[in-house]
Design a protein around this motif. Sequence first.
Motif, PDB file in Angstrom:
ATOM      1  N   ASP A  80      36.624  28.587  40.166  1.00 46.18           N
ATOM      2  CA  ASP A  80      35.115  28.336  39.693  1.00 46.18           C
ATOM      3  C   ASP A  80      34.598  29.380  38.983  1.00 46.18           C
ATOM      4  OD1 ASP A  80      32.639  27.725  39.459  1.00 46.18           O
ATOM      5  OD2 ASP A  80      32.133  27.939  41.735  1.00 46.18           O
ATOM      6  N   THR A  81      34.642  29.229  37.655  1.00 46.71           N
ATOM      7  CA  THR A  81      34.155  30.277  36.719  1.00 46.71           C
ATOM      8  C   THR A  81      33.215  29.868  35.665  1.00 46.71           C
ATOM      9  OG1 THR A  81      36.126  29.798  35.261  1.00 46.71           O
ATOM     10  CG2 THR A  81      36.424  31.442  36.754  1.00 46.71           C
ATOM     11  N   GLU A  82      32.398  28.835  36.116  1.00 45.13           N
ATOM     12  CA  GLU A  82      31.461  28.088  35.117  1.00 45.13           C
ATOM     13  C   GLU A  82      30.261  28.917  34.840  1.00 45.13           C
ATOM     14  OE1 GLU A  82      28.242  24.726  35.351  1.00 45.13           O
ATOM     15  OE2 GLU A  82      29.979  24.693  36.539  1.00 45.13           O
ATOM     16  N   ASN A  83      29.935  29.062  33.524  1.00 45.04           N
ATOM     17  CA  ASN A  83      29.000  30.239  33.111  1.00 45.04           C
ATOM     18  C   ASN A  83      27.594  29.750  33.428  1.00 45.04           C
ATOM     19  OD1 ASN A  83      30.635  31.894  31.931  1.00 45.04           O
ATOM     20  ND2 ASN A  83      30.530  30.707  29.994  1.00 45.04           N
ATOM     21  N   THR A  84      26.862  30.509  33.869  1.00 41.25           N
ATOM     22  CA  THR A  84      25.318  30.257  34.190  1.00 41.25           C
ATOM     23  C   THR A  84      24.578  30.242  32.708  1.00 41.25           C
ATOM     24  OG1 THR A  84      24.767  32.388  34.629  1.00 41.25           O
ATOM     25  CG2 THR A  84      25.412  31.203  36.569  1.00 41.25           C
ATOM     26  N   GLN A  85      23.048  29.751  33.002  1.00 43.19           N
ATOM     27  CA  GLN A  85      22.630  29.710  31.615  1.00 43.19           C
ATOM     28  C   GLN A  85      22.341  31.154  31.071  1.00 43.19           C
ATOM     29  OE1 GLN A  85      19.489  27.020  31.043  1.00 43.19           O
ATOM     30  NE2 GLN A  85      20.962  25.519  31.575  1.00 43.19           N
ATOM     31  N   HIS A  86      22.054  31.202  29.726  1.00 42.11           N
ATOM     32  CA  HIS A  86      21.799  32.583  29.310  1.00 42.11           C
ATOM     33  C   HIS A  86      20.726  33.089  29.647  1.00 42.11           C
ATOM     34  CE1 HIS A  86      21.614  35.632  26.039  1.00 42.11           C
ATOM     35  NE2 HIS A  86      20.533  35.340  25.852  1.00 42.11           N
ATOM     36  N   SER A  87      20.470  34.546  29.866  1.00 38.93           N
ATOM     37  CA  SER A  87      19.283  35.240  30.350  1.00 38.93           C
ATOM     38  C   SER A  87      19.591  36.665  29.752  1.00 38.93           C
ATOM     39  CB  SER A  87      19.258  35.333  31.897  1.00 38.93           C
ATOM     40  OG  SER A  87      18.152  36.126  32.279  1.00 38.93           O
ATOM     41  N   ASP A  88      18.227  37.187  29.533  1.00 44.04           N
ATOM     42  CA  ASP A  88      18.112  38.518  29.054  1.00 44.04           C
ATOM     43  C   ASP A  88      18.421  39.400  30.189  1.00 44.04           C
ATOM     44  OD1 ASP A  88      17.586  37.548  26.335  1.00 44.04           O
ATOM     45  OD2 ASP A  88      15.200  37.930  26.926  1.00 44.04           O
ATOM     46  N   ILE A  89      18.544  38.997  31.491  1.00 41.20           N
ATOM     47  CA  ILE A  89      18.750  39.833  32.354  1.00 41.20           C
ATOM     48  C   ILE A  89      20.368  39.473  32.750  1.00 41.20           C
ATOM     49  CG2 ILE A  89      18.690  40.458  34.881  1.00 41.20           C
ATOM     50  CD1 ILE A  89      15.639  39.467  34.498  1.00 41.20           C
ATOM     51  N   ALA A  90      21.297  40.601  33.110  1.00 44.08           N
ATOM     52  CA  ALA A  90      22.474  40.430  33.156  1.00 44.08           C
ATOM     53  C   ALA A  90      22.784  39.292  34.331  1.00 44.08           C
ATOM     54  CB  ALA A  90      22.999  41.837  33.649  1.00 44.08           C
ATOM     55  N   GLN A  91      23.704  38.332  34.120  1.00 44.61           N
ATOM     56  CA  GLN A  91      24.181  37.347  35.301  1.00 44.61           C
ATOM     57  C   GLN A  91      24.910  37.924  36.152  1.00 44.61           C
ATOM     58  OE1 GLN A  91      25.604  34.070  32.771  1.00 44.61           O
ATOM     59  NE2 GLN A  91      24.076  34.404  31.091  1.00 44.61           N
ATOM     60  N   LEU A  92      24.784  37.968  37.314  1.00 45.91           N
ATOM     61  CA  LEU A  92      25.611  38.927  38.369  1.00 45.91           C
ATOM     62  C   LEU A  92      26.168  37.805  39.334  1.00 45.91           C
ATOM     63  CD1 LEU A  92      23.715  41.100  37.336  1.00 45.91           C
ATOM     64  CD2 LEU A  92      23.876  41.835  39.723  1.00 45.91           C
ATOM     65  N   SER A  93      27.523  37.743  39.500  1.00 45.64           N
ATOM     66  CA  SER A  93      28.182  37.179  40.506  1.00 45.64           C
ATOM     67  C   SER A  93      29.194  37.731  41.161  1.00 45.64           C
ATOM     68  CB  SER A  93      28.924  35.905  39.885  1.00 45.64           C
ATOM     69  OG  SER A  93      29.774  36.318  38.771  1.00 45.64           O
ATOM     70  N   VAL A  94      29.677  37.202  42.432  1.00 45.18           N
ATOM     71  CA  VAL A  94      30.496  38.004  43.212  1.00 45.18           C
ATOM     72  C   VAL A  94      31.630  36.832  43.506  1.00 45.18           C
ATOM     73  CG1 VAL A  94      31.079  38.725  45.751  1.00 45.18           C
ATOM     74  CG2 VAL A  94      28.856  39.049  44.421  1.00 45.18           C
ATOM     75  N   MET A  95      33.057  37.356  43.350  1.00 48.00           N
ATOM     76  CA  MET A  95      34.184  36.554  43.578  1.00 48.00           C
ATOM     77  C   MET A  95      35.047  37.422  44.440  1.00 48.00           C
ATOM     78  SD  MET A  95      36.710  35.885  40.175  1.00 48.00           S
ATOM     79  CE  MET A  95      38.174  34.831  40.620  1.00 48.00           C
ATOM     80  N   GLU A  96      35.568  36.224  45.178  1.00 52.54           N
ATOM     81  CA  GLU A  96      36.699  36.890  45.989  1.00 52.54           C
ATOM     82  C   GLU A  96      37.962  36.807  45.305  1.00 52.54           C
ATOM     83  OE1 GLU A  96      39.323  35.496  50.254  1.00 52.54           O
ATOM     84  OE2 GLU A  96      37.365  34.430  49.693  1.00 52.54           O
ATOM     85  N   LEU A  97      38.738  37.916  45.230  1.00 48.26           N
ATOM     86  CA  LEU A  97      40.017  37.871  44.387  1.00 48.26           C
ATOM     87  C   LEU A  97      41.152  38.610  44.621  1.00 48.26           C
ATOM     88  CD1 LEU A  97      39.487  38.962  40.452  1.00 48.26           C
ATOM     89  CD2 LEU A  97      41.638  39.308  41.795  1.00 48.26           C
TER      90      LEU A  97
END
Length: 334
Positions: free
Chosen positions: A211-228
Amino acid sequence: MDITENSLCATFQQSFLCCRRVGSLPWQELENLLTQQPCLVLNILEKTVNHPLTRKYPPSLQYRRLFLLELIKKHEKSGAEPLDDLYSALAEVLNSEENTVCYKSYFLPSGDAVTLCENIAIISEGTTGLVTWEAALYLAEWAIGNIDVFRNRTILELGSGIGLTGLAICKSCFPKKYIFSDCHQMVLQHLRDNICLNGFVLGKELESQEDTENTQHSDIAQLSVMELDWDSITEQQLSRLEADVIIASDVVYDPDIVTSFTKVLCKLLLCRKVNRHPELLIASTIRNSETYKLFQTKLDDAGLKWQILDDPKRSIFSYQSDCLIQILNVTLKV
């Protein structure tokens, strides 16, 4: 206050809020000034124990107790009149109950702070990932001194722990997207909590490696957490992350994980983005020279080139003076 007193108060504040070892604080400098400036103790009390961050996100009870006892000792030694505020603060601490977690706050050059909820015990829940380690601070400081490496880029952090480095970068270096990752469920939960604690809203979480779908563009950094999981993730899955920069800190401490870590680095460096390989930065506290040398040997054997980067100035965060830390810039051999 003159500049010397201002500087001393700032040092006490910075060190107290991030819980640097009480004995390492500049007590002798304070003692030297107290004969001329007895009110300095109250100024330090307001900037430490009574600071709004302390009230909202308190350091451990034991730490506050040891700090206050030393502060009272220095004040009494100066021969000044007793201060009710000091003893009231100590009484409040002595009448409180200890918790298994505490808070540490780290000021950034902008005046903002990164505040983290950490476990008091170094090892808990079967992991060392619930506390902040020196190399995380070192890498965060290097990043703040090299903002253009991270500005408007997608960052993947391996072994994020409870989030110090990533949160400092997100608050200071203007990345486009930041992917925190770890493999321990308790660490991941603490990480999510600390991201929210610092005012960020997690976007679409990478709940699986697919699941690596990009979120919508934002001037604020898009943060996500991944179990790797370093052993099971594939080059194709890593490629979907489209990382421009990969970082890690204090993950080279156990010979048993060096091979797995080296393999995942190889996979990451083979992920091309517009005919360019991602940048790869690994910060390590060198506790065991043999383990660190093993890591460098594994990099050599895997066909990877490494270069030691210049130290940051160490002017933002407090460090243990005897702590040897290096950042390696790892690339593919041509």
